[in-house]
Enzyme design. Structure first.
Site, PDB file in Angstrom:
ATOM      1  N   GLY A 163      36.219  40.918  39.379  1.00 17.44           N
ATOM      2  CA  GLY A 163      37.199  40.536  38.362  1.00 17.44           C
ATOM      3  C   GLY A 163      37.186  41.378  37.097  1.00 17.44           C
ATOM      4  O   GLY A 163      37.709  40.944  36.068  1.00 17.44           O
ATOM      5  N   SER A 164      36.649  42.596  37.174  1.00 17.92           N
ATOM      6  CA  SER A 164      36.623  43.401  35.947  1.00 17.92           C
ATOM      7  C   SER A 164      38.044  43.789  35.515  1.00 17.92           C
ATOM      8  O   SER A 164      38.340  43.856  34.323  1.00 17.92           O
ATOM      9  CB  SER A 164      35.742  44.648  36.112  1.00 17.92           C
ATOM     10  OG  SER A 164      36.310  45.553  37.018  1.00 17.92           O
ATOM     11  N   ASN A 165      38.925  44.032  36.489  1.00 13.04           N
ATOM     12  CA  ASN A 165      40.319  44.336  36.119  1.00 13.04           C
ATOM     13  C   ASN A 165      41.012  43.106  35.540  1.00 13.04           C
ATOM     14  O   ASN A 165      41.738  43.211  34.552  1.00 13.04           O
ATOM     15  CB  ASN A 165      41.098  44.843  37.343  1.00 13.04           C
ATOM     16  CG  ASN A 165      40.888  46.324  37.566  1.00 13.04           C
ATOM     17  OD1 ASN A 165      41.417  47.146  36.840  1.00 13.04           O
ATOM     18  ND2 ASN A 165      40.078  46.650  38.560  1.00 13.04           N
ATOM     19  N   ILE A 213      49.450  39.725  51.389  1.00 12.93           N
ATOM     20  CA  ILE A 213      50.373  38.767  50.752  1.00 12.93           C
ATOM     21  C   ILE A 213      51.353  38.197  51.784  1.00 12.93           C
ATOM     22  O   ILE A 213      51.987  38.942  52.537  1.00 12.93           O
ATOM     23  CB  ILE A 213      51.160  39.455  49.603  1.00 12.93           C
ATOM     24  CG1 ILE A 213      50.174  39.981  48.549  1.00 12.93           C
ATOM     25  CG2 ILE A 213      52.147  38.507  48.943  1.00 12.93           C
ATOM     26  CD1 ILE A 213      49.364  38.925  47.844  1.00 12.93           C
ATOM     27  N   ASN A 241      50.229  45.847  42.634  1.00 14.77           N
ATOM     28  CA  ASN A 241      48.841  45.975  43.101  1.00 14.77           C
ATOM     29  C   ASN A 241      48.247  47.253  42.529  1.00 14.77           C
ATOM     30  O   ASN A 241      48.958  48.207  42.217  1.00 14.77           O
ATOM     31  CB  ASN A 241      48.837  46.053  44.633  1.00 14.77           C
ATOM     32  CG  ASN A 241      47.431  46.195  45.198  1.00 14.77           C
ATOM     33  OD1 ASN A 241      46.512  45.496  44.764  1.00 14.77           O
ATOM     34  ND2 ASN A 241      47.248  47.095  46.160  1.00 14.77           N
ATOM     35  N   HIS A 285      45.406  50.162  43.599  1.00 16.68           N
ATOM     36  CA  HIS A 285      44.608  50.659  44.729  1.00 16.68           C
ATOM     37  C   HIS A 285      43.730  51.808  44.219  1.00 16.68           C
ATOM     38  O   HIS A 285      44.215  52.680  43.488  1.00 16.68           O
ATOM     39  CB  HIS A 285      45.539  51.131  45.851  1.00 16.68           C
ATOM     40  CG  HIS A 285      44.786  51.527  47.071  1.00 16.68           C
ATOM     41  ND1 HIS A 285      44.306  50.609  47.991  1.00 16.68           N
ATOM     42  CD2 HIS A 285      44.374  52.742  47.508  1.00 16.68           C
ATOM     43  CE1 HIS A 285      43.658  51.243  48.940  1.00 16.68           C
ATOM     44  NE2 HIS A 285      43.677  52.543  48.670  1.00 16.68           N
TER      45      HIS A 285
HETATM   46  C1  GAR Z   1      39.306  47.748  42.138  1.00 17.86           C
HETATM   47  O1  GAR Z   1      38.745  49.028  42.136  1.00 17.86           O
HETATM   48  C2  GAR Z   1      40.625  47.752  42.869  1.00 17.86           C
HETATM   49  O2  GAR Z   1      41.340  48.947  42.747  1.00 17.86           O
HETATM   50  C3  GAR Z   1      40.194  47.546  44.298  1.00 17.86           C
HETATM   51  O3  GAR Z   1      39.156  46.603  44.215  1.00 17.86           O
HETATM   52  C4  GAR Z   1      38.451  46.783  42.968  1.00 17.86           C
HETATM   53  C5  GAR Z   1      38.322  45.428  42.316  1.00 17.86           C
HETATM   54  O4  GAR Z   1      37.474  45.492  41.205  1.00 17.86           O
HETATM   55  N1  GAR Z   1      41.275  47.089  45.106  1.00 17.86           N
HETATM   56  C6  GAR Z   1      41.417  47.455  46.384  1.00 17.86           C
HETATM   57  O5  GAR Z   1      40.608  48.140  46.973  1.00 17.86           O
HETATM   58  C7  GAR Z   1      42.664  46.903  47.056  1.00 17.86           C
HETATM   59  N2  GAR Z   1      42.947  47.633  48.254  1.00 17.86           N
HETATM   60  P1  GAR Z   1      37.376  44.265  40.187  1.00 17.86           P
HETATM   61  O6  GAR Z   1      37.166  42.993  41.014  1.00 17.86           O
HETATM   62  O7  GAR Z   1      36.177  44.563  39.347  1.00 17.86           O
HETATM   63  O8  GAR Z   1      38.651  44.223  39.407  1.00 17.86           O
END
Ligand code: GAR
Length: 187
Positions: free
Chosen positions: A12-14, A88, A102, A104
């Site tokens: 969940g950092s994003n 989804i 999204n 990626h």
């Molecule tokens: C992020 O790097 C995002 O781009 C990736 O998962 C990570 C989640 O990090 N998403 C994918 O790979 C989707 N195909 P977070 O939980 O720290 O936000």
């Protein structure tokens, strides 16, 4: 004021970077976070900043009517996927057409598609001997990682990179750009 719902499955950092960006905003706010994993780190992060986060069951995800009601009750304008690992459901895409985005962690169309998430993407990038990687923010359609690209930015892949060191460089880019791209879309 626009309302954002974030879907997240992991750390969940994003989600946190986005929520912090809109904390005192007059443009938008993060109304709710939804996850398919009770133990996802995103719940702790949201608890610390007073944003409601819920976990839904596999059955809820398949049926989707309760999730759609929750989104409608919260007047959600934009669904933001941030490390969300479920595909989804068509009924959500139909109801929020052009309003789901999204992020990626590669330069799509390279290293995307079903099964390509997190460290799998970084491993693939390193194994392919890529000299650069990056991030892609795109609209969500029924084709996994196939919707229109909104934004990309790149970073180097260093000779001694592991999936962990590359992920960290990619996360830095994501935290800078994802909130700004969301703001631009909502304006
Ligand atoms: C992020 O790097 C995002 O781009 C990736 O998962 C990570 C989640 O990090 N998403 C994918 O790979 C989707 N195909 P977070 O939980 O720290 O936000």
């Amino acid at each position: 004021m626009k309302n954002i719902a974030i879907f997240a499955s992991g750390d969940g950092s994003n989600a946190e970077a986005i929520a912090q960006h809109f904390k005192d905003s007059t443009i938008a706010c993060v109304k709710i976070v939804l996850s398919n994993r009770q133990k996802a780190g995103v719940h702790e992060r949201m608890k610390a900043i007073d944003i409601p986060s819920i976990t839904f069951s596999k059955e809820d995800w398949k049926d989707c009517s309760a999730i759609l009601s929750l989104l409608q009750d919260n007047n959600i304008d934009l669904i933001v996927l941030a490390g969300f690992l479920c595909i989804i459901e068509p009924s959500i895409i139909k109801n929020y057409k052009g309003r789901i985005i999204n992020i990626h962690p590669s330069l799509l169309p390279k290293h995307g598609g079903p099964g390509m998430w997190g460290h799998h993407v970084h491993d693939a990038v390193i194994s392919a001997g890529e000299k650069e990687s990056g991030i892609t923010i795109h609209y969500v359609t029924e084709e996994v990682d196939g919707g229109e690209i909104i934004f990309q930015d790149s970073c180097p892949v260093k000779p001694d990179d592991t999936a962990t060191t590359l992920a960290s460089r990619i996360h830095t880019l994501e935290h800078i750009h994802y909130p700004l791209v969301i703001e631009k879309i909502l304006k």
